[in-house]
Design an enzyme around this catalytic site. Sequence first.
Site, PDB file in Angstrom:
ATOM      1  N   LYS A  69      36.937  46.189  57.332  1.00 10.05           N
ATOM      2  CA  LYS A  69      36.814  46.187  55.870  1.00 10.05           C
ATOM      3  C   LYS A  69      35.965  47.396  55.440  1.00 10.05           C
ATOM      4  CE  LYS A  69      39.262  42.610  54.579  1.00 10.05           C
ATOM      5  NZ  LYS A  69      40.575  42.825  53.958  1.00 10.05           N
ATOM      6  N   GLY A  78      50.894  40.224  51.252  1.00 10.78           N
ATOM      7  CA  GLY A  78      50.229  38.939  51.494  1.00 10.78           C
ATOM      8  C   GLY A  78      50.137  38.097  50.238  1.00 10.78           C
ATOM      9  N   TYR A  98      36.141  42.058  61.740  1.00 10.49           N
ATOM     10  CA  TYR A  98      36.519  41.898  60.321  1.00 10.49           C
ATOM     11  C   TYR A  98      35.650  42.818  59.449  1.00 10.49           C
ATOM     12  CZ  TYR A  98      37.595  39.443  55.923  1.00 10.49           C
ATOM     13  OH  TYR A  98      38.002  39.128  54.646  1.00 10.49           O
TER      14      TYR A  98
HETATM   15  N1  LIG Z   1      39.181  34.285  51.243  1.00 12.63           N
HETATM   16  C1  LIG Z   1      38.062  35.000  51.272  1.00 12.63           C
HETATM   17  O1  LIG Z   1      36.945  34.456  51.270  1.00 12.63           O
HETATM   18  C2  LIG Z   1      38.117  36.514  51.281  1.00 12.63           C
HETATM   19  C3  LIG Z   1      36.922  37.198  51.042  1.00 12.63           C
HETATM   20  C4  LIG Z   1      36.944  38.587  51.040  1.00 12.63           C
HETATM   21  C5  LIG Z   1      38.125  39.268  51.262  1.00 12.63           C
HETATM   22  N2  LIG Z   1      39.271  38.578  51.506  1.00 12.63           N
HETATM   23  C6  LIG Z   1      40.476  39.356  51.760  1.00 12.63           C
HETATM   24  O2  LIG Z   1      41.446  39.027  50.790  1.00 12.63           O
HETATM   25  C7  LIG Z   1      42.746  39.204  51.340  1.00 12.63           C
HETATM   26  C8  LIG Z   1      43.543  37.929  51.122  1.00 12.63           C
HETATM   27  O3  LIG Z   1      42.835  36.869  51.721  1.00 12.63           O
HETATM   28  P1  LIG Z   1      43.156  35.338  51.408  1.00 12.63           P
HETATM   29  O4  LIG Z   1      41.884  34.610  51.578  1.00 12.63           O
HETATM   30  O5  LIG Z   1      43.934  35.209  50.157  1.00 12.63           O
HETATM   31  O6  LIG Z   1      44.068  35.020  52.682  1.00 12.63           O
HETATM   32  P2  LIG Z   1      45.069  33.803  52.978  1.00 12.63           P
HETATM   33  O7  LIG Z   1      44.881  32.724  51.977  1.00 12.63           O
HETATM   34  O8  LIG Z   1      44.916  33.497  54.421  1.00 12.63           O
HETATM   35  O9  LIG Z   1      46.510  34.481  52.714  1.00 12.63           O
HETATM   36  C9  LIG Z   1      46.881  35.562  53.516  1.00 12.63           C
HETATM   37  C10 LIG Z   1      48.181  36.125  53.008  1.00 12.63           C
HETATM   38  O10 LIG Z   1      48.439  37.311  53.750  1.00 12.63           O
HETATM   39  C11 LIG Z   1      49.707  37.195  54.357  1.00 12.63           C
HETATM   40  N3  LIG Z   1      49.660  37.928  55.616  1.00 12.63           N
HETATM   41  C12 LIG Z   1      48.794  37.808  56.646  1.00 12.63           C
HETATM   42  N4  LIG Z   1      49.094  38.682  57.611  1.00 12.63           N
HETATM   43  C13 LIG Z   1      50.187  39.365  57.184  1.00 12.63           C
HETATM   44  C14 LIG Z   1      50.988  40.375  57.744  1.00 12.63           C
HETATM   45  N5  LIG Z   1      50.719  40.892  58.946  1.00 12.63           N
HETATM   46  N6  LIG Z   1      52.049  40.830  57.021  1.00 12.63           N
HETATM   47  C15 LIG Z   1      52.330  40.334  55.794  1.00 12.63           C
HETATM   48  N7  LIG Z   1      51.602  39.356  55.218  1.00 12.63           N
HETATM   49  C16 LIG Z   1      50.547  38.888  55.913  1.00 12.63           C
HETATM   50  C17 LIG Z   1      49.993  35.718  54.498  1.00 12.63           C
HETATM   51  O11 LIG Z   1      51.416  35.516  54.558  1.00 12.63           O
HETATM   52  P3  LIG Z   1      52.098  34.247  55.334  1.00 12.63           P
HETATM   53  O12 LIG Z   1      51.261  33.064  54.986  1.00 12.63           O
HETATM   54  O13 LIG Z   1      53.466  34.209  54.785  1.00 12.63           O
HETATM   55  O14 LIG Z   1      52.055  34.552  56.775  1.00 12.63           O
HETATM   56  C18 LIG Z   1      49.358  35.204  53.210  1.00 12.63           C
HETATM   57  O15 LIG Z   1      50.239  35.389  52.118  1.00 12.63           O
HETATM   58  C19 LIG Z   1      42.532  39.555  52.817  1.00 12.63           C
HETATM   59  O16 LIG Z   1      42.607  40.952  52.972  1.00 12.63           O
HETATM   60  C20 LIG Z   1      41.117  39.074  53.095  1.00 12.63           C
HETATM   61  O17 LIG Z   1      40.503  39.775  54.141  1.00 12.63           O
HETATM   62  C21 LIG Z   1      39.299  37.215  51.516  1.00 12.63           C
END
Ligand SMILES: NC(=O)c1ccc[n+]([C@@H]2O[C@H](COP(=O)([O-])OP(=O)(O)OC[C@H]3O[C@@H](n4cnc5c(N)ncnc54)[C@H](OP(=O)(O)O)[C@@H]3O)[C@@H](O)[C@H]2O)c1
Length: 246
Positions: free
Chosen positions: A157, A12, A153
């Site tokens: 987690k 991701g 979610y």
């Molecule tokens: N943002 C927050 O507030 C937050 C807080 C706590 C934890 N997290 C965790 O941090 C991680 C990253 O979150 P983010 O906020 O950076 O998310 P994001 O901006 O939505 O980016 C998600 C990334 O994951 C990829 N992805 C999603 N599903 C996938 C799959 N099935 N196979 C391969 N790639 C996949 C997407 O690729 P494409 O775009 O190419 O599809 C994108 O590169 C996640 O695990 C999330 O739960 C986020």
Amino acid sequence: MNLKDKKILITGASKGIGRATAIALAKEGCSVAINFKSDTKAAQEVLDECNRYSKGNILVRADVSNDKEVSEMCQEVKQEFSHLDILVNNAGIFDENDNSINVEAFENVFRNNFLSAVMVTKHSLPLMQEGKIVNVSSIHGRLGYGRPSAAAYSAFKAALENYTKNLAKDLAPKILVNAVAPGRVATPMWGNPDIKEQEELGQVHLIRRMIQPEEIADAIIFLIKNDAMCGEVLTIDGGMGLVTLG
Ligand SMILES: NC(=O)c1ccc[n+]([C@@H]2O[C@H](COP(=O)([O-])OP(=O)(O)OC[C@H]3O[C@@H](n4cnc5c(N)ncnc54)[C@H](OP(=O)(O)O)[C@@H]3O)[C@@H](O)[C@H]2O)c1
């Protein structure tokens, strides 16, 4: 651990936390395998940015919720890198239909936020003699509860944190496994919030702002470099977890 020339797979990595981590690792001199699912243009931009800092970076498209695609991705990584030093299980989704009883949302989130990390770990381990694994959890998993509109979610987690600790017991001392648990990070997962929206969304934190993806990348790199932490979940939540009794 010195990161120069280390081989890394990060899932991701076309956006958000994964993107920031890929670029930060390239700045440390690593060769990064940048996984993404659908956004080729964004992934190519990350690759171009990484190539400014280090050599040997590659794009590896795969849906990490699909075991066959994960297997093929890891074969590609093997061909290009021959081995892996570090795995960052970062890919994850938020399901807008998540609630306490939506079984489809539970299945969707289970595959994308938990089983994906297990499958990527399964297919990466044959490439790893020693090194580090970092899983990206969430403050929703950390506290033992999240919010009813993120029931699946939070549950998966929490499962990822539990898995992190068992995997750490299984793989130490050769491979050290840890996790990060972020609060609200300004990424496309929140719909690319502008400055005003970020200010509002950040009010749940004691730091009164959203966390930037680079701040989570810093914590991931800290865990990778540290050779004494094993089975730890590092919280980077701007104090969000302390607010409950406020
Ligand atoms: N943002 C927050 O507030 C937050 C807080 C706590 C934890 N997290 C965790 O941090 C991680 C990253 O979150 P983010 O906020 O950076 O998310 P994001 O901006 O939505 O980016 C998600 C990334 O994951 C990829 N992805 C999603 N599903 C996938 C799959 N099935 N196979 C391969 N790639 C996949 C997407 O690729 P494409 O775009 O190419 O599809 C994108 O590169 C996640 O695990 C999330 O739960 C986020």
